[in-house]
Design a protein around this motif. Structure first.
Motif, PDB file in Angstrom:
ATOM      1  N   GLY A 110       0.817  -1.211   0.000  1.00 54.19           N
ATOM      2  CA  GLY A 110       0.000   0.000   0.000  1.00 54.19           C
ATOM      3  C   GLY A 110       0.848   1.257   0.000  1.00 54.19           C
ATOM      4  N   ASP A 116      -8.954   0.743  -8.595  1.00 52.99           N
ATOM      5  CA  ASP A 116      -9.983  -0.068  -7.954  1.00 52.99           C
ATOM      6  C   ASP A 116      -9.470  -1.479  -7.674  1.00 52.99           C
ATOM      7  N   VAL A 128      -6.680  -1.418  -4.832  1.00 52.49           N
ATOM      8  CA  VAL A 128      -7.236  -1.107  -3.516  1.00 52.49           C
ATOM      9  C   VAL A 128      -8.035  -2.286  -2.972  1.00 52.49           C
TER      10      VAL A 128
END
Length: 216
Positions: free
Chosen positions: A60, A155, A158
């Motif tokens: 991340g 998208d 994540v």
């Protein structure tokens, strides 16, 4: 790959680092390649070993830091088509490494049918994750557009990293399996949407004969 708000956050966080690297003469291309190598290394070591929480957090952070090379190019005035091409190409490697890492983890740590299903879904997401941007790029190369779809790169990344994190924090591993299934469906639908959009444009009066021979 970052939303508008996330880009603003990334500029605030990584702006000083970007300015420092520019002053030191570091190339944005070098940062792009380094970021990809770090992402692939983290994905293919931490995830298969079962370090899901650490893997999700590290990946991340690297995803957010993906904004760094673009900031450097803008500060140095070296934005170019080559840089955009390199960045997009490296993104494909990074995405593939993430889904491959998830797939290997599933085969190593999940039993029987669940492990095979989860690994298979990770493979499907990997493949469709390459087809989605290719459909858009190919449309643009033929003078058309394909700016539609549910599953953009942001998208997909994540969702998969959030699911990996939740599984690492102790939620049932089926959470990750379900997330991959939803991503696979969304990606397949995005490919369909883009194909349909290009088909409509190609059938229009202004695009007749535009690269049709090369499209096969």
């Amino acid at each position: 790959m970052l939303s508008t708000n996330a880009r603003g956050f990334a500029r605030a966080v990584f702006g000083p680092a970007a300015r420092l690297l520019v002053r030191l003469g570091v190339s944005p291309d070098a940062v792009t390649v380094t970021g990809t190598v770090l992402t692939a290394t983290a994905a293919l070591t931490l995830l298969p070993a079962g370090h899901l929480t650490a893997g999700a957090l590290v990946l991340g952070a690297l995803v957010v830091a993906d904004n760094l090379d673009g900031q450097m190019a803008r500060l140095a005035g070296t934005e170019s088509r080559w840089g955009a091409f390199l960045d997009s190409t490296m993104d494909r490697f990074a995405d593939a490494a993430i889904f491959a890492g998830v797939g290997v983890w599933a085969l190593r740590h999940l039993d029987g049918a669940l492990g095979n299903l989860t690994a298979g879904l990770a493979l499907v997401c990997l493949v469709l994750g390459s087809v989605v941007p290719y459909a858009k790029a190919r449309a643009e190369s033929l003078g058309m557009t394909a700016n539609v779809g549910l599953a953009e790169r942001a998208d997909r990344i994540v969702v998969v990293l959030a699911a990996v994190l939740l599984a690492g924090l102790g939620l049932p591993t089926q959470v990750l399996t379900v997330a991959l299934a939803l991503l696979a469906l969304a990606s397949a639908y995005t490919v369909f949407q883009r194909m349909r959009t290009v088909y409509v444009q190609a059938r229009g009066p202004h695009t007749a004969g535009t690269g049709a021979e090369d499209a096969r």
